[in-house]
Design a protein around this motif. Structure first.
Motif, PDB file in Angstrom:
ATOM      1  N   GLU A  15      13.097 -15.875   9.267  1.00  0.00           N
ATOM      2  CA  GLU A  15      13.283 -16.097   7.832  1.00  0.00           C
ATOM      3  C   GLU A  15      12.463 -15.110   6.994  1.00  0.00           C
ATOM      4  N   CYS A  16      11.129 -15.133   7.176  1.00  0.00           N
ATOM      5  CA  CYS A  16      10.252 -14.295   6.332  1.00  0.00           C
ATOM      6  C   CYS A  16       9.800 -13.010   7.016  1.00  0.00           C
ATOM      7  N   LYS A  17      10.141 -12.844   8.289  1.00  0.00           N
ATOM      8  CA  LYS A  17       9.826 -11.640   9.084  1.00  0.00           C
ATOM      9  C   LYS A  17       8.338 -11.441   9.351  1.00  0.00           C
ATOM     10  N   ALA A  18       7.525 -12.459   9.139  1.00  0.00           N
ATOM     11  CA  ALA A  18       6.091 -12.366   9.431  1.00  0.00           C
ATOM     12  C   ALA A  18       5.884 -12.403  10.944  1.00  0.00           C
ATOM     13  N   VAL A  19       4.893 -11.643  11.420  1.00  0.00           N
ATOM     14  CA  VAL A  19       4.605 -11.567  12.850  1.00  0.00           C
ATOM     15  C   VAL A  19       3.405 -12.454  13.166  1.00  0.00           C
ATOM     16  N   ASP A  20       3.432 -13.078  14.341  1.00  0.00           N
ATOM     17  CA  ASP A  20       2.344 -13.937  14.833  1.00  0.00           C
ATOM     18  C   ASP A  20       2.108 -15.165  13.955  1.00  0.00           C
ATOM     19  N   THR A  21       3.158 -15.723  13.379  1.00  0.00           N
ATOM     20  CA  THR A  21       3.005 -16.929  12.558  1.00  0.00           C
ATOM     21  C   THR A  21       3.800 -18.104  13.125  1.00  0.00           C
ATOM     22  N   MET A  22       4.428 -17.929  14.292  1.00  0.00           N
ATOM     23  CA  MET A  22       5.273 -18.977  14.866  1.00  0.00           C
ATOM     24  C   MET A  22       4.453 -19.862  15.799  1.00  0.00           C
ATOM     25  N   MET A  23       4.533 -21.177  15.587  1.00  0.00           N
ATOM     26  CA  MET A  23       3.835 -22.112  16.465  1.00  0.00           C
ATOM     27  C   MET A  23       4.850 -23.056  17.105  1.00  0.00           C
TER      28      MET A  23
END
Length: 66
Positions: A15-23
């Motif tokens: 969705e937001c393309k942020a890296v290392d934010t998935m838990m």
């Protein structure tokens, strides 16, 4: 009830393309993945649902690289 949360190294939020934010966590025996930045969630279907979907699939062909 939420259980232990684990971060997925190198994962990118779709969705937001942020890296290392998935838990990854389990809630009411359902595995979920959530972005801690934008709160986008993905839910893994229950095994019964996945088993029912598999027989309906049809294979068109198999790719074999040489």
């Amino acid at each position: 009830m939420r259980k232990k949360k684990r971060f997925i190294a190198g994962a990118t939020c779709p969705e937001c393309k942020a890296v290392d934010t998935m838990m990854l966590f389990q809630e009411n025996n359902v595995e979920k993945v959530e972005c801690v930045q934008c709160h986008y969630q993905m839910v893994q279907p229950e095994q019964q649902v996945a088993k029912q979907a598999r027989p309906a699939e049809q294979v068109i062909g198999v790719f074999k690289p040489e």
